[in-house]
Each structure stands twice: as structure tokens, then as C-alpha cells.
Design an enzyme around this catalytic site. Sequence first.
Site, PDB file in Angstrom:
ATOM      1  N   HIS A 183       0.833  -1.201   0.000  1.00  0.00           N
ATOM      2  CA  HIS A 183       0.000   0.000   0.000  1.00  0.00           C
ATOM      3  C   HIS A 183       0.872   1.256   0.000  1.00  0.00           C
ATOM      4  O   HIS A 183       0.582   2.220  -0.716  1.00  0.00           O
ATOM      5  CB  HIS A 183      -0.915   0.011   1.234  1.00  0.00           C
ATOM      6  CG  HIS A 183      -2.191  -0.728   1.057  1.00  0.00           C
ATOM      7  ND1 HIS A 183      -2.259  -2.099   0.956  1.00  0.00           N
ATOM      8  CD2 HIS A 183      -3.480  -0.281   0.988  1.00  0.00           C
ATOM      9  CE1 HIS A 183      -3.520  -2.471   0.830  1.00  0.00           C
ATOM     10  NE2 HIS A 183      -4.274  -1.390   0.843  1.00  0.00           N
ATOM     11  N   HIS A 188       0.974  -3.252   9.333  1.00  0.00           N
ATOM     12  CA  HIS A 188       2.384  -3.184   8.954  1.00  0.00           C
ATOM     13  C   HIS A 188       3.221  -2.652  10.100  1.00  0.00           C
ATOM     14  O   HIS A 188       2.743  -1.889  10.944  1.00  0.00           O
ATOM     15  CB  HIS A 188       2.591  -2.264   7.739  1.00  0.00           C
ATOM     16  CG  HIS A 188       2.356  -2.937   6.435  1.00  0.00           C
ATOM     17  ND1 HIS A 188       3.211  -3.895   5.921  1.00  0.00           N
ATOM     18  CD2 HIS A 188       1.374  -2.798   5.515  1.00  0.00           C
ATOM     19  CE1 HIS A 188       2.748  -4.316   4.742  1.00  0.00           C
ATOM     20  NE2 HIS A 188       1.632  -3.667   4.482  1.00  0.00           N
TER      21      HIS A 188
END
Length: 229
Positions: free
Chosen positions: A123, A162
Site C-alpha cells: 500500500h 504493517h
Amino acid sequence: MPVFVPPPPPPGSEMDHSDRAIFDTTRKLKGTERWVLAAHDSDLTVPVLLEDFSCAAGFRLDAERAPHLAALLERMKDFIKPTVSAEKKYWHRSRPFVQMPDAPLCLARPPGEKPSFAYPSGHTTDGWATALLLARLLPDRAASIMERGRIFGESRVVCGVHWATDVWAGYMNGATLFSLFATAPDVTPLFGAAQADITALQKAPAAPNPAACRAEHDAAMFSPLTQVP
């Protein structure tokens, strides 16, 4: 596969401990406006991605009114994806919620979903490359566009999907892959058509969502990547 991002922190290293501390600290953002923005930033579809940069651009980036720009972004995403997938498999770093399954995330994971690897953040790679692309088309808005690209990556840490170092690597990844994409000879005409879309949008600009702009402004004042207790 050429490997140009550095290895992720080894387990038990100082940077690994820092990643874990940042993850723990950002769990406290649950339910805040920043948490909501992180959930929104998880959508990588091109129309939503363009909307995400509307405040930074100063006018609404409407995919329907800018089909060439949307097509250019789709082309770039297709270019980036194989490299990111290969990198993730190469480093095979597990995501935070794999190691801490009870920690809150900004989005519910589908039951039985098998998570992909964490490093580098895909992303963030897409978001940073998108920021660079838009900054090239709107150089007078480059600072605000790149700031939004930073926020987009930081959302992955806030969301809990993340580690911070995944995001730092994603910025590096996005910059490198955008450079490779943008210098391909067959892409040059696509930039010209996208620039024409931008010019048309500027001639009859629609205002971006004020609430979104306020949320993004507030998010820019705080970086979860530096919040180590």
C-alpha cells in the site's frame, strides 16, 4: 529479482524492538479520527485513491472526469504489483497481527483470510508512487501531494497491518518503481493524456470534501513512525 530495499530488522534487534513499540503505541489510536482515516486509506481502487489526493491537489480528482489519469494509475499499479509480490515472498516477514492476533486493527480481517507478507508495504509503495505521479502532473502542489503520500503510508502502521520499517521500505520502493515506470518509452504518451485530464479538471474544479481535508491536515501533524515510547 533485483533487491534494492534493505533487509527488514532481524528479530530481537533494536529496530525490531522499535517496530514493536510503535505498534503498541499506535493501538491507542483506536476509535480516533486518525484510526478512521487509516481504515479509509486501505482502499487501493483507483477512483478512491484519486479522491484521497484531492485535498492535496486543491480540487477533486474525479476518475470519471479524468479517464486517462485513472488509466495511467491502473497501468502503474499493474507495473508495481509483480515486484512487490516477489519482494514480500523473498523477505517473508510476518505482519504484526500474525504475531499479536488479539491486537486491535482498523479493519476486520475476513475469517480464514491468509495474510500476505509484510515487507515492504505494498500500500505504501502504491501510495508513494501515486504521490510522485501526481506531483509530476501538479508541480505547484508537490509539497502537499507528497505529504499526503506520507500520511497514506503511515496509515498502514496506524491500522496495525504493517510495521514501521515496512512503511519506510515502501517509500523507497515506491520511489524506485515510479522512476522505472515513468521512464519507459511507451508510458510517455500516457502522461500527456493524463496532463490534459488535469488541465480540464482545473478549468472546472470541484471542491474536495472539507471533512476529509481537515482529517488529513490533522494527520500530517503527527507521525506514528516516530512515536517510540
